[in-house]
Scaffold this active site. Structure first.
Site: not given
Ligand code: XMP
Length: 515
Positions: A57, A84-85, A171, A173, A226, A229-230, A371
């Site tokens: 953070g 980290c934090y 980190h 990640e 288009g 996601d949708s 995503k």
């Protein structure tokens, strides 16, 4: 919510790091379901999780309003990893000491790790990592051992193996930490969580059954943009309720070349689907007449989109549900990093941004997914690859890539130049290496010479970026041969264009789009 009953979900408490979502994604990549939660989630609620991660953070623990975790967490007997934090907070809350470091450590840092630590099992003694901190842990709490150090930071990791409490300053990640995934994998092994998270047939069957139950005897409407996601949300809902789903696609006239045809082709394949195209180019051009301010453009487009959608809605009776492709990143507002005080850079508009007062109940089958997970799901549902791997495209479309007033002629010019650039980039095999690539038509003219004659023509700007998350981005180092081909073709094939430039601005200070 796919959290499973056998306490097999990892909770990531979000203290506002820009990497918090990345931690969740990494855990899911390892096959363990993880969720992002508010940093102040009470310990009673966290009891149902198999492990807890305290994220990084931006705050300093010395600040009077520094975020704290519920101190009762540490007594739950659940394995924990502070990053980290989160590491400093764990040290602080358990009686250790944290102070402002003499030197800050931002960027790459080499860390020496104790390889006998279960967290660092299988790592080399010297590990390239990514750091981003000013404060440092200067004394570990009782019961903890120091398990890593860097040149700047003598306490770069700690552990209380008995209580399964671990803290690391770097980190794991981010990709810059070479064996970061291994560290997370080791932590997952320590927690005993099972690697059961898959977006396979079981997930699809369960989600389809949930949507079917939710809709019951009703009907649902899906606004298609288009985009991936949708489209994936529509495919999934179609599998659940078939002809009770109506999909509406608004052709704003602001789309790229071939896009409307592509979406028609894609949805023609779904049996018994009520698919409607609303042709609205004239209405959008009329509304945009004389509008040159970027924010104004976005607002005009957003408002008209909603009006058209409401018009369709009144034509459909007994439609109680609205399908949206909301993702986990859109849905989750747990942390301090999200919402709140951030400055408004642009008023983003997308189909998911319909107003809250439309008289529908929402179906959001993708709201637990990222995503990349949606792309995987799209492939297993048979969504065409051209849509699954489609680069992001802004809701206001080409209107924010035309500087100044939007006209039918300018749209035609930009569409052609954009299609050429995209084609050349794909032919050169670079499409997978850049996150987004497109052409921009600025409101500038310049003198040129074409066919021995003087021209006073328009300029096309090409933009291609690399990014992990679109919050920051770098301009793509495309081969000069590719740029040369695109430039030659655009000036030869697109009437009125006599000059092409390549945008070499990162974000910040620029943004991805020009408006
Ligand atoms: P910026 O220009 O803000 O773009 O750096 C970051 C990402 O967001 C996309 N973008 C939008 N997406 N509605 C959307 O759905 C919008 O109004 C919008 N504006 C920008 C942009 O293409 C990039 O991927």
């Amino acid at each position: 919510m796919q959290r499973n009953a056998e306490k097999n979900t990892i909770a990531v408490l979000d203290f506002g790091s820009q990497y918090s979502h990345l931690i969740v994604r990494r855990m899911r990549e390892l096959g363990v379901y993880a969720e992002l939660l508010s940093p102040e989630t009470p310990s009673e609620k966290l009891q149902e999780f198999s492990a807890i991660v305290l994220s990084g953070g931006p705050q300093n623990l010395s600040a009077s309003d520094a975020l704290q975790a519920d101190p009762k967490l540490y007594a739950l007997g659940i394995p924990m990893l502070g990053i980290c934090y989160g590491f400093q907070l764990m040290a602080h809350q358990l009686g250790g000491e944290v102070r402002a470091g003499k030197t800050r450590e931002y960027g790459p840092a080499c860390v020496t790790v104790a390889t006998r630590s279960p967290l660092f099992k299988g790592l080399p003694r010297s590990e390239p990592t990514w750091m981003s901190h000013g404060d440092q842990v200067t004394r570990v709490p009782n019961g903890f051992k120091i398990t890593a150090r860097s040149e700047v930071c003598p306490i770069a990791a700690m552990e209380d193996r008995k209580r399964r409490l671990f803290g690391i300053q770097f980190h794991p990640e981010v990709k810059h930490t070479t064996h970061g995934m291994k560290v997370l994998q080791n932590f997952v092994r320590i927690t005993g969580a099972k690697h059961t998270w898959r977006l396979g047939k079981d997930w699809i069957d369960k989600t389809v059954a949930d949507v079917r139950a939710q809709v019951g005897m009703g009907r649902a409407l899906c606004a298609l943009s288009g985009g991936v996601d949708s489209t994936v949300a529509a495919y999934l809902t179609h599998r659940a309720i078939g002809k009770k789903l109506t999909c509406v696609y608004v052709d704003t006239g602001l789309m790229r070349q071939g896009e409307t045809e592509q979406i028609k082709r894609t949805f023609a394949k779904l049996p018994k689907l009520d698919f409607r195209v609303v042709h609205a180019e004239r209405e959008f051009l009329k509304a945009l007449k004389g509008v040159t301010d970027p924010e104004q453009k976005r607002k005009v487009i957003g408002r008209l989109f909603v009006r058209l959608f409401e018009r369709e809605q009144t034509k459909l009776r007994r439609t109680d549900f609205l399908v949206q492709g909301t993702l986990y990143t859109d849905a989750i507002t747990s942390g301090v990093s999200v919402g709140g005080k951030a400055a408004v850079i642009k008023s983003h508009h997308n189909v998911g941004g319909l107003p809250k007062d439309v008289a529908f109940r929402l179906i959001e089958p993708l709201r637990d997914l990222y995503k990349d997970e949606v792309r995987l799901l799209g492939r297993s549902l048979g969504v065409p690859e051209e849509i699954v791997s489609r680069q992001p495209f802004p809701g206001p479309g080409l209107a924010v890539r035309i500087i100044g007033e939007v006209t039918k002629e300018k749209l035609a010019t930009l569409r052609k130049a954009d299609a050429i650039f995209r084609e050349e980039l794909i032919v050169a095999g670079k499409a997978k290496q850049v996150a987004q690539y497109f052409a921009v038509l600025p409101d500038i003219r310049s003198v040129g010479v074409q066919g021995d004659a003087r021209t006073y023509g328009h300029l096309i700007i090409l933009r291609a970026i690399t990014t992990a998350d679109f919050m920051t981005a770098d301009w793509a180092r495309l081969p000069h041969t590719l740029l040369a081909r695109a430039s030659a073709r655009i000036t030869n094939e697109v009437a009125g264009i006599n000059r092409v430039a390549y945008d070499i601005t990162s974000k910040p200070p620029g943004t991805v789009e020009w408006e």
